[in-house]
Scaffold this active site. Structure first.
Site, PDB file in Angstrom:
ATOM      1  N   GLN A  90       0.827  -1.210   0.000  1.00 45.01           N
ATOM      2  CA  GLN A  90       0.000   0.000   0.000  1.00 45.01           C
ATOM      3  C   GLN A  90       0.861   1.260   0.000  1.00 45.01           C
ATOM      4  O   GLN A  90       0.475   2.298   0.552  1.00 45.01           O
ATOM      5  CB  GLN A  90      -0.950  -0.020   1.197  1.00 45.01           C
ATOM      6  CG  GLN A  90      -2.164  -0.914   0.976  1.00 45.01           C
ATOM      7  CD  GLN A  90      -2.972  -0.490  -0.242  1.00 45.01           C
ATOM      8  OE1 GLN A  90      -3.223   0.701  -0.454  1.00 45.01           O
ATOM      9  NE2 GLN A  90      -3.383  -1.456  -1.052  1.00 45.01           N
ATOM     10  N   SER A  91       2.027   1.196  -0.611  1.00 36.70           N
ATOM     11  CA  SER A  91       2.951   2.330  -0.609  1.00 36.70           C
ATOM     12  C   SER A  91       2.397   3.536  -1.378  1.00 36.70           C
ATOM     13  O   SER A  91       2.092   3.445  -2.569  1.00 36.70           O
ATOM     14  CB  SER A  91       4.265   1.888  -1.236  1.00 36.70           C
ATOM     15  OG  SER A  91       5.084   3.007  -1.507  1.00 36.70           O
TER      16      SER A  91
END
Ligand SMILES: *Cc1c(COP(=O)(O)O)cnc(C)c1O
Length: 326
Positions: free
Chosen positions: A72-73
């Site tokens: 989920q960067s």
């Protein structure tokens, strides 16, 4: 040096008073710096760093960028968008296994055209060199943006941001006693520290630690200190940095990176319901909780002006919907 940036965002980002929360916590004046509104595929703090990386990559005729992060960067999503704008190929090395359904930032990185690789346990760029080697064997000219965009060049984005803040504060005739923000790979923190010393802004940084695990061989504070020492030389700042200049506030990171608890949820809801501004559950929600905790437990003297630097992260809310539901 600070002028060598490729324009990717909307700057200056707004600096606003949180009027309703300032009424609620009447001993303080609360402000917010809206880097969540920096433009580029839903904004965030990495846009400031990427302006420097993309400038250098184009200047040196690279055609491909690799970077790494968690699934989920936000950094990877913004890098994918920056590459799309600049006409560069983008490769992302993400932690974990390929999920059945793409969601949040991962979905957006895919839509933005990134080539996505899943890297199992590793989420801090451990496999970048071997991927670089493989792409170079295919004839690509590969530029590596480090994990979180946190080397000195990336930190310049936040040195530059302090200049922007100083101009806004001068215009508004304001002084911030404290600046709270989420610190995770260290570039934002190092850049703000260097910027404050370079442009002589009188304020105290309050970096809220997000990820209790540092790097393989060093803590995050040690990594920040390395950036400060490098930056001190290249920016010719008259100061000798020690570990005291690089410390983070721990105590809100004990559940670990990316674990969303009632703390983050309550902070997200408090800002959303009072000001109509959305945080994220991994970074800015945790940092905002830390700031509210300092206010509520009166760890800060009455009458202080407090700035929250909103670093973005909105898309992750959709990934964590289960934790955030009623
Ligand atoms: C990356 C990120 C941070 C932390 O910035 P660092 O420079 O990596 O310390 C904070 N908030 C959000 C939303 C981020 O994506």
């Amino acid at each position: 040096m600070l002028a060598n940036k490729y324009p990717l965002g909307y700057f200056p980002t707004p600096l606003e008073k949180m009027s309703n929360l300032s009424k609620k916590y009447q001993d303080y004046q609360l402000f917010i710096k809206r880097d969540d509104n920096s433009g580029l595929a839903s904004g965030g703090n990495k846009v400031r760093k990427l302006q420097y990386f993309i400038y250098e990559a184009l200047n040196k005729a690279y055609d491909t960028i690799i970077t790494a992060g968690a699934q989920q960067s936000n950094h990877c999503r913004q890098t994918a968008a920056a590459c799309a704008r600049a006409g560069l190929a983008c490769y992302l090395l993400l932690g974990g296994e390929k999920p059945k359904i793409f969601n949040g930032n991962l979905l957006l990185s895919h839509l933005l055209g990134a080539n996505i690789y899943f890297n199992g346990e590793n989420r801090k760029g451990e496999g970048i060199e071997s991927l670089k080697f493989k792409l170079e064997a295919e004839g690509k000219k590969v530029y590596v943006v480090p994990y979180g965009g946190s080397n000195l060049l990336g930190a310049y984005g936040f040195v530059d941001a302090v200049k922007e803040l100083k101009e806004q504060l001068t215009e508004m005739n304001l002084k911030m006693d404290y600046i709270f923000f989420a610190s995770s790979s260290g570039g934002t923190q190092a850049g703000l520290r260097l910027g404050i010393d370079l442009f002589e802004v009188d304020t105290k940084l309050m970096p809220i630690s997000i990820d209790k695990i540092g790097y393989e061989y060093k803590t995050l504070a040690e990594a920040v200190l390395e950036l400060l020492k490098e930056g001190q030389k290249s920016l010719r700042i008259k100061k000798t940095y020690s570990i005291d200049d690089a410390r983070l506030i721990h105590g809100y990171d004990s559940k670990g990176y990316g674990v969303v608890t009632s703390n983050e949820k309550s902070a997200i809801k408090e800002l959303a319901e009072n000001e109509g501004i959305l945080l994220d559950p991994v970074y800015s929600g945790r940092a905002f909780y830390g700031m509210l905790d300092h206010i509520k437990s009166q760890k800060i003297e009455k009458g202080a002006n407090i700035l929250f630097w909103h670093t973005g992260g909105l898309p992750a809310n959709f990934y964590y919907s289960e934790e955030l539901m009623p």
